[in-house]
Design an enzyme around this catalytic site. Structure first.
Site, PDB file in Angstrom:
ATOM      1  N   HIS A  38       0.852  -1.189   0.000  1.00 12.94           N
ATOM      2  CA  HIS A  38       0.000   0.000   0.000  1.00 12.94           C
ATOM      3  C   HIS A  38       0.890   1.242   0.000  1.00 12.94           C
ATOM      4  O   HIS A  38       2.118   1.131  -0.092  1.00 12.94           O
ATOM      5  CB  HIS A  38      -0.960  -0.033   1.193  1.00 12.94           C
ATOM      6  CG  HIS A  38      -0.278  -0.288   2.502  1.00 12.94           C
ATOM      7  ND1 HIS A  38       0.615   0.587   3.070  1.00 12.94           N
ATOM      8  CD2 HIS A  38      -0.325  -1.356   3.349  1.00 12.94           C
ATOM      9  CE1 HIS A  38       1.054   0.118   4.214  1.00 12.94           C
ATOM     10  NE2 HIS A  38       0.525  -1.087   4.407  1.00 12.94           N
ATOM     11  N   HIS A  41       4.092   1.264   2.173  1.00 18.49           N
ATOM     12  CA  HIS A  41       5.248   0.592   1.569  1.00 18.49           C
ATOM     13  C   HIS A  41       5.827   1.448   0.440  1.00 18.49           C
ATOM     14  O   HIS A  41       7.042   1.552   0.279  1.00 18.49           O
ATOM     15  CB  HIS A  41       4.841  -0.763   0.984  1.00 18.49           C
ATOM     16  CG  HIS A  41       4.258  -1.728   1.973  1.00 18.49           C
ATOM     17  ND1 HIS A  41       2.925  -2.056   1.984  1.00 18.49           N
ATOM     18  CD2 HIS A  41       4.829  -2.451   2.965  1.00 18.49           C
ATOM     19  CE1 HIS A  41       2.694  -2.942   2.936  1.00 18.49           C
ATOM     20  NE2 HIS A  41       3.826  -3.196   3.552  1.00 18.49           N
ATOM     21  N   GLN A  65       7.844 -14.909  12.305  1.00 17.50           N
ATOM     22  CA  GLN A  65       7.426 -13.793  13.150  1.00 17.50           C
ATOM     23  C   GLN A  65       5.951 -13.864  13.516  1.00 17.50           C
ATOM     24  O   GLN A  65       5.428 -12.963  14.158  1.00 17.50           O
ATOM     25  CB  GLN A  65       7.770 -12.445  12.504  1.00 17.50           C
ATOM     26  CG  GLN A  65       6.971 -12.094  11.276  1.00 17.50           C
ATOM     27  CD  GLN A  65       7.536 -10.854  10.594  1.00 17.50           C
ATOM     28  OE1 GLN A  65       8.609 -10.866  10.013  1.00 17.50           O
ATOM     29  NE2 GLN A  65       6.802  -9.754  10.674  1.00 17.50           N
ATOM     30  N   GLN A 152       7.956   3.896  10.537  1.00 18.17           N
ATOM     31  CA  GLN A 152       7.697   4.244  11.936  1.00 18.17           C
ATOM     32  C   GLN A 152       6.361   3.649  12.401  1.00 18.17           C
ATOM     33  O   GLN A 152       6.092   3.569  13.589  1.00 18.17           O
ATOM     34  CB  GLN A 152       7.707   5.780  12.051  1.00 18.17           C
ATOM     35  CG  GLN A 152       7.321   6.355  13.395  1.00 18.17           C
ATOM     36  CD  GLN A 152       8.336   6.044  14.492  1.00 18.17           C
ATOM     37  OE1 GLN A 152       9.502   5.783  14.212  1.00 18.17           O
ATOM     38  NE2 GLN A 152       7.875   6.057  15.734  1.00 18.17           N
ATOM     39  N   ASP A 154       5.634   0.660  12.517  1.00 19.86           N
ATOM     40  CA  ASP A 154       6.055  -0.417  13.422  1.00 19.86           C
ATOM     41  C   ASP A 154       7.224   0.124  14.249  1.00 19.86           C
ATOM     42  O   ASP A 154       8.385  -0.244  14.042  1.00 19.86           O
ATOM     43  CB  ASP A 154       6.468  -1.642  12.608  1.00 19.86           C
ATOM     44  CG  ASP A 154       5.315  -2.158  11.768  1.00 19.86           C
ATOM     45  OD1 ASP A 154       4.498  -2.923  12.288  1.00 19.86           O
ATOM     46  OD2 ASP A 154       5.200  -1.766  10.587  1.00 19.86           O
ATOM     47  N   GLN A 157       9.511  -2.266  16.099  1.00 21.68           N
ATOM     48  CA  GLN A 157      10.303  -3.033  15.127  1.00 21.68           C
ATOM     49  C   GLN A 157      11.480  -2.202  14.618  1.00 21.68           C
ATOM     50  O   GLN A 157      12.612  -2.691  14.510  1.00 21.68           O
ATOM     51  CB  GLN A 157       9.399  -3.436  13.957  1.00 21.68           C
ATOM     52  CG  GLN A 157      10.149  -4.002  12.769  1.00 21.68           C
ATOM     53  CD  GLN A 157       9.209  -4.507  11.692  1.00 21.68           C
ATOM     54  OE1 GLN A 157       8.637  -5.570  11.837  1.00 21.68           O
ATOM     55  NE2 GLN A 157       9.026  -3.749  10.626  1.00 21.68           N
ATOM     56  N   MET A 188      -2.192   3.239   7.515  1.00 23.66           N
ATOM     57  CA  MET A 188      -2.291   2.201   6.485  1.00 23.66           C
ATOM     58  C   MET A 188      -1.649   0.907   6.976  1.00 23.66           C
ATOM     59  O   MET A 188      -0.599   0.926   7.625  1.00 23.66           O
ATOM     60  CB  MET A 188      -1.621   2.657   5.208  1.00 23.66           C
ATOM     61  CG  MET A 188      -2.415   3.729   4.527  1.00 23.66           C
ATOM     62  SD  MET A 188      -1.841   3.961   2.841  1.00 23.66           S
ATOM     63  CE  MET A 188      -2.980   5.225   2.326  1.00 23.66           C
ATOM     64  N   SER A 189      -2.306  -0.205   6.670  1.00 27.08           N
ATOM     65  CA  SER A 189      -1.795  -1.516   7.064  1.00 27.08           C
ATOM     66  C   SER A 189      -2.381  -2.561   6.128  1.00 27.08           C
ATOM     67  O   SER A 189      -3.543  -2.448   5.719  1.00 27.08           O
ATOM     68  CB  SER A 189      -2.235  -1.835   8.497  1.00 27.08           C
ATOM     69  OG  SER A 189      -2.070  -3.216   8.768  1.00 27.08           O
ATOM     70  N   ARG A 191      -3.322  -5.254   7.021  1.00 27.63           N
ATOM     71  CA  ARG A 191      -4.383  -5.932   7.783  1.00 27.63           C
ATOM     72  C   ARG A 191      -5.701  -5.155   7.778  1.00 27.63           C
ATOM     73  O   ARG A 191      -6.718  -5.685   8.223  1.00 27.63           O
ATOM     74  CB  ARG A 191      -3.924  -6.164   9.217  1.00 27.63           C
ATOM     75  CG  ARG A 191      -2.808  -7.210   9.323  1.00 27.63           C
ATOM     76  CD  ARG A 191      -2.492  -7.550  10.775  1.00 27.63           C
ATOM     77  NE  ARG A 191      -1.667  -8.742  10.878  1.00 27.63           N
ATOM     78  CZ  ARG A 191      -0.338  -8.734  11.036  1.00 27.63           C
ATOM     79  NH1 ARG A 191       0.323  -7.596  11.092  1.00 27.63           N
ATOM     80  NH2 ARG A 191       0.333  -9.874  11.119  1.00 27.63           N
TER      81      ARG A 191
HETATM   82  P1  AMP Z   1       4.996  -5.120   6.404  1.00 27.35           P
HETATM   83  O1  AMP Z   1       4.749  -5.500   4.987  1.00 27.35           O
HETATM   84  O2  AMP Z   1       3.743  -4.846   7.196  1.00 27.35           O
HETATM   85  O3  AMP Z   1       5.973  -6.010   7.099  1.00 27.35           O
HETATM   86  O4  AMP Z   1       5.701  -3.695   6.335  1.00 27.35           O
HETATM   87  C1  AMP Z   1       6.886  -3.515   5.605  1.00 27.35           C
HETATM   88  C2  AMP Z   1       7.464  -2.171   5.936  1.00 27.35           C
HETATM   89  O5  AMP Z   1       6.527  -1.145   5.609  1.00 27.35           O
HETATM   90  C3  AMP Z   1       7.762  -2.014   7.437  1.00 27.35           C
HETATM   91  O6  AMP Z   1       8.985  -1.324   7.597  1.00 27.35           O
HETATM   92  C4  AMP Z   1       6.597  -1.209   7.914  1.00 27.35           C
HETATM   93  O7  AMP Z   1       6.876  -0.442   9.071  1.00 27.35           O
HETATM   94  C5  AMP Z   1       6.337  -0.308   6.728  1.00 27.35           C
HETATM   95  N1  AMP Z   1       4.981   0.195   6.781  1.00 27.35           N
HETATM   96  C6  AMP Z   1       3.834  -0.531   6.896  1.00 27.35           C
HETATM   97  N2  AMP Z   1       2.766   0.282   6.979  1.00 27.35           N
HETATM   98  C7  AMP Z   1       3.241   1.555   6.912  1.00 27.35           C
HETATM   99  C8  AMP Z   1       2.632   2.851   6.962  1.00 27.35           C
HETATM  100  N3  AMP Z   1       1.317   3.000   7.095  1.00 27.35           N
HETATM  101  N4  AMP Z   1       3.433   3.921   6.877  1.00 27.35           N
HETATM  102  C9  AMP Z   1       4.783   3.781   6.755  1.00 27.35           C
HETATM  103  N5  AMP Z   1       5.416   2.593   6.708  1.00 27.35           N
HETATM  104  C10 AMP Z   1       4.647   1.499   6.788  1.00 27.35           C
END
Ligand code: AMP
Length: 286
Positions: A38, A41, A65, A152, A154, A157, A188-189, A191
Site C-alpha cells: 500500500h 510501503h 514472526q 515508523q 512499526d 520493530q 495504512m496496514s 491488515r
Molecule cells: P509489512 O509488509 O507490514 O511487514 O511492512 C513492511 C514495511 O513497511 C515495514 O517497515 C513497515 O513499518 C512499513 N509500513 C507498513 N505500513 C506503513 C505505513 N502506514 N506507513 C509507513 N510505513 C509502513
C-alpha cells in the site's frame, strides 16, 4: 524490473545491475516487506529511490514472526498487484522467495535482540521480534545494502532493527520513514482489509485518541497516566474495540514512563477488533 526467487538469482541480478558503478554496499537501498503493498510501503520505495542508485524490494510473509494464533495463513497476498506497485515506483529488483529458500531444512540460527524485543509487541506476541530480527539479518546478508528502509508505523520493530544493526555492527544505515495514513487518519496496514465497515469506522478511534493526546501534550499536559487515559477512553468508546495495551514509553528503552512525558516519548497502542489486531503510535513532540 527483475523479479527473482532465489538468493543466487537475486545476487546475480544485483551484481549485474550495479556492474561498473557502485557496489551494493555503496548504492543499494533495500525495502523489506510482507507484500500486499500500500502507500505506506510505496513511501519507503520512493525514499529509497530518491536516495540510492539501485532499489530492491523483498516480498516475503515471514512465518517465524507469526505465533501459533496469529494470522500467517490468512495474511493477505497479491503478488501480481505488488509487482505492479514496485514497477510503478521504479524498483530495480524484487526478491520474492519461497519459505524453503529463506529457511532451508536444518536452519537453526536465530537472532534475538534482548529486552527491547520483550515488551509491548514482544510481550503480546512472544517470539515475534526474534522472527523479525532473524529474517531482517538474513535479508541484509542476502542483499548487502547500504541502507534499509523501515516504517515508523512499526515503531518498536524499527527500534529493534536499529539495535540489531548497531549490536552486530552491520554495515547498513537503518532509515526510519513516517507513518502514512488514510485521509481519515487510519494508519495504512495490509491488515486493514480484514476490517468490516463497522470495525473500519470504529478503528478511527485509535488515531483520534493518539491525536488528542498529542494535542494535549502540546497544550502542556505532561502527566503520563493522563495522556494514556485520554487515548484509552477514546478507544474504549468504540464498542467493537479491545485495547491490548496503551503505552507511553521512553524512546530509548521502551520502559513505561511513570511521571512526566518529555519530548520524544513514544505513545503506542495495540487494539483488537475481533480477529484483527491493529497497531499505531505517535512520538510526542514530533
Ligand atoms: P509489512 O509488509 O507490514 O511487514 O511492512 C513492511 C514495511 O513497511 C515495514 O517497515 C513497515 O513499518 C512499513 N509500513 C507498513 N505500513 C506503513 C505505513 N502506514 N506507513 C509507513 N510505513 C509502513
Amino acid at each position: 524490473m527483475i523479479v527473482t526467487r532465489t538468493v543466487a538469482e537475486f545476487r546475480a541480478a544485483r551484481d549485474e545491475l550495479l556492474a561498473g558503478g557502485q557496489t551494493a554496499r555503496e548504492g543499494l537501498g533495500l525495502v523489506p516487506t510482507m507484500g500486499y503493498l500500500h502507500e505506506g510501503h510505496r513511501s519507503l520505495m520512493r525514499r529509497a529511490r530518491a536516495e540510492c542508485s539501485a532499489v530492491a524490494v523483498t516480498i516475503f510473509v515471514n512465518p517465524t514472526q507469526f505465533g501459533p494464533n496469529d494470522d500467517f495463513t490468512r495474511y493477505p497476498r497479491d503478488e501480481a498487484r505488488d509487482l505492479e506497485a514496485c514497477a510503478a515506483e521504479g524498483v530495480d529488483l524484487v526478491l520474492a522467495p519461497s519459505i524453503e529458500e529463506i529457511y532451508p531444512e536444518g536452519a537453526c540460527t536465530t537472532v534475538s535482540v534482548g529486552p527491547l524485543s520483550r515488551v509491548l509487541e514482544g510481550a503480546a506476541r512472544p517470539g515475534h521480534f526474534d522472527g523479525v530480527a532473524t529474517v531482517v539479518t538474513k535479508l541484509f546478508a542476502i542483499a548487502g545494502p547500504c541502507r534499509g528502509y523501515f516504517g515508523q508505523k512499526d515503531a518498536q520493530q524499527l527500534m529493534v532493527i536499529r539495535r540489531l544493526a548497531r549490536d552486530l555492527v552491520l554495515p547498513v544505515d537503518v532509515v526510519g520513514c513516517p507513518i502514512i495514513r488514510e485521509p481519515d487518519g487510519l494508519a495504512m496496514s495490509s491488515r486493514n482489509v480484514y476490517l468490516s465497515p463497522e470495525e473500519r469506522s470504529q478503528a478511527l478511534g485509535i488515531s483520534r485518541g493518539l491525536r488528542q493526546a498529542e494535542a494535549a501534550w502540546v497544550d502542556g499536559v505532561r502527566d503520563a497516566d493522563s495522556l494514556r487515559a485520554l487515548v484509552r477512553s477514546e478507544i474504549e468508546a468504540q464498542p467493537l474495540a479491545r485495547p491490548e495495551y496503551v503505552s507511553l514509553a521512553d524512546t530509548e528503552t521502551l520502559e513505561e514512563l511513570a511521571g512526566l512525558a518529555g519530548p520524544g516519548a513514544l505513545l503506542s497502542v495495540a487494539v483488537r477488533f475481533a480477529g484483527t489486531r491493529l497497531i499505531d503510535n505517535v512520538v510526542l513532540g514530533g
